[in-house]
Design a protein around this motif. Sequence first.
Motif, PDB file in Angstrom:
ATOM      1  N   ARG A  66       0.813  -1.263   0.008  1.00  0.00           N
ATOM      2  CA  ARG A  66      -0.022   0.048   0.002  1.00  0.00           C
ATOM      3  C   ARG A  66       0.925   1.243  -0.151  1.00  0.00           C
ATOM      4  NH1 ARG A  66      -2.631  -0.247   4.851  1.00  0.00           N
ATOM      5  NH2 ARG A  66      -4.115  -1.153   4.180  1.00  0.00           N
ATOM      6  N   SER A  67       1.949   1.261   0.808  1.00  0.00           N
ATOM      7  CA  SER A  67       2.744   2.438   0.929  1.00  0.00           C
ATOM      8  C   SER A  67       3.583   2.644  -0.336  1.00  0.00           C
ATOM      9  CB  SER A  67       3.832   2.277   2.180  1.00  0.00           C
ATOM     10  OG  SER A  67       3.167   2.439   3.381  1.00  0.00           O
ATOM     11  N   ALA A  68       3.984   1.560  -0.901  1.00  0.00           N
ATOM     12  CA  ALA A  68       4.752   1.705  -2.105  1.00  0.00           C
ATOM     13  C   ALA A  68       4.074   1.991  -3.399  1.00  0.00           C
ATOM     14  CB  ALA A  68       5.749   0.566  -2.071  1.00  0.00           C
ATOM     15  N   MET A  69       2.856   1.499  -3.362  1.00  0.00           N
ATOM     16  CA  MET A  69       2.194   1.727  -4.854  1.00  0.00           C
ATOM     17  C   MET A  69       0.817   2.263  -4.962  1.00  0.00           C
ATOM     18  SD  MET A  69       4.116  -0.368  -6.675  1.00  0.00           S
ATOM     19  CE  MET A  69       3.372  -0.485  -8.167  1.00  0.00           C
ATOM     20  N   ARG A  70       0.474   2.717  -3.733  1.00  0.00           N
ATOM     21  CA  ARG A  70      -1.167   3.383  -3.782  1.00  0.00           C
ATOM     22  C   ARG A  70      -0.788   4.636  -4.841  1.00  0.00           C
ATOM     23  NH1 ARG A  70      -5.040   4.515   1.069  1.00  0.00           N
ATOM     24  NH2 ARG A  70      -6.313   5.763   0.036  1.00  0.00           N
TER      25      ARG A  70
ATOM     26  N   HIS B 110       9.470   0.019   0.508  1.00  0.00           N
ATOM     27  CA  HIS B 110       8.775   1.101   1.218  1.00  0.00           C
ATOM     28  C   HIS B 110       9.475   2.585   1.056  1.00  0.00           C
ATOM     29  CE1 HIS B 110       7.107   3.112   4.730  1.00  0.00           C
ATOM     30  NE2 HIS B 110       6.337   2.102   4.802  1.00  0.00           N
ATOM     31  N   PRO B 111       8.341   3.615   1.065  1.00  0.00           N
ATOM     32  CA  PRO B 111       8.995   4.882   0.921  1.00  0.00           C
ATOM     33  C   PRO B 111      10.090   5.399   1.644  1.00  0.00           C
ATOM     34  CG  PRO B 111       6.636   4.811   0.529  1.00  0.00           C
ATOM     35  CD  PRO B 111       7.158   3.433   1.006  1.00  0.00           C
ATOM     36  N   GLU B 112       9.962   5.009   3.050  1.00  0.00           N
ATOM     37  CA  GLU B 112      11.031   5.220   3.873  1.00  0.00           C
ATOM     38  C   GLU B 112      12.572   4.733   3.638  1.00  0.00           C
ATOM     39  OE1 GLU B 112      10.231   3.920   8.102  1.00  0.00           O
ATOM     40  OE2 GLU B 112       8.146   5.219   7.963  1.00  0.00           O
ATOM     41  N   PHE B 113      12.659   3.860   2.762  1.00  0.00           N
ATOM     42  CA  PHE B 113      13.921   3.276   2.391  1.00  0.00           C
ATOM     43  C   PHE B 113      14.265   3.411   0.908  1.00  0.00           C
ATOM     44  CE2 PHE B 113      12.617   0.823   5.853  1.00  0.00           C
ATOM     45  CZ  PHE B 113      13.717   0.661   6.616  1.00  0.00           C
TER      46      PHE B 113
END
Length: 161
Positions: free
Chosen positions: A35-39, A97-100
Amino acid sequence: MTPEFGMTENPRVAVRWRLRDATEEERGVLFALHRSAMRSYVEATWGLWDDSWQADHFFETFSAARWCVIEVNRAIAGMVSWEETPDEIFLASIEIHPEFQRRGIGTAVVQSLAEDARAVGKPLTLRVLHANERARRLYERLGFEPVQDTETHAYLRLSYE
C-alpha cells in the motif's frame, strides 16, 4: 538470487541489505508495504485505490514461496518476486517502502538479479507502470530497453547479447 547479503554501491547512502524468504505470517505487514509503495501509482493509473479490493486481491494471490523480503537492519525495507523460465528471468515485482527509497537498495537488488540472469545467459525482463516514471528512469539507467507497451505498463528487457 545471489547474494543473500549485499551492499549498495553509492557510498553517500551505503546500506547493508539482505534477502530472505517471506513467510505467510508476514502477509499483513507486506500488504501494508505494498500500500505504501504502490498506492500513488495505482491512483495515477486507475484513478483510485480501493483498499478493500486491493487487500482482497493481495491476500488471494499472495504466496510466501514467491516472495523474498528485503531487510535493512532487520527492518522490512521491501519485497521482490521473480520467475525463471526457459527463455528469461522475469522480475515480477519489486517494491521498496518509501522510507527506504533513494538509498540504492532497489538498484542493488535489481543489479544482483541482473548478475544472476547474465550468469545463466538469459535476459532479465520486467514491467513498470507508466505512472512510475522514477522507476522507469532507474531501469533505463541500468541498461533496460523497452520491448512492449500496454495501456498501463511498459515492458523492459536487459539483454547480454
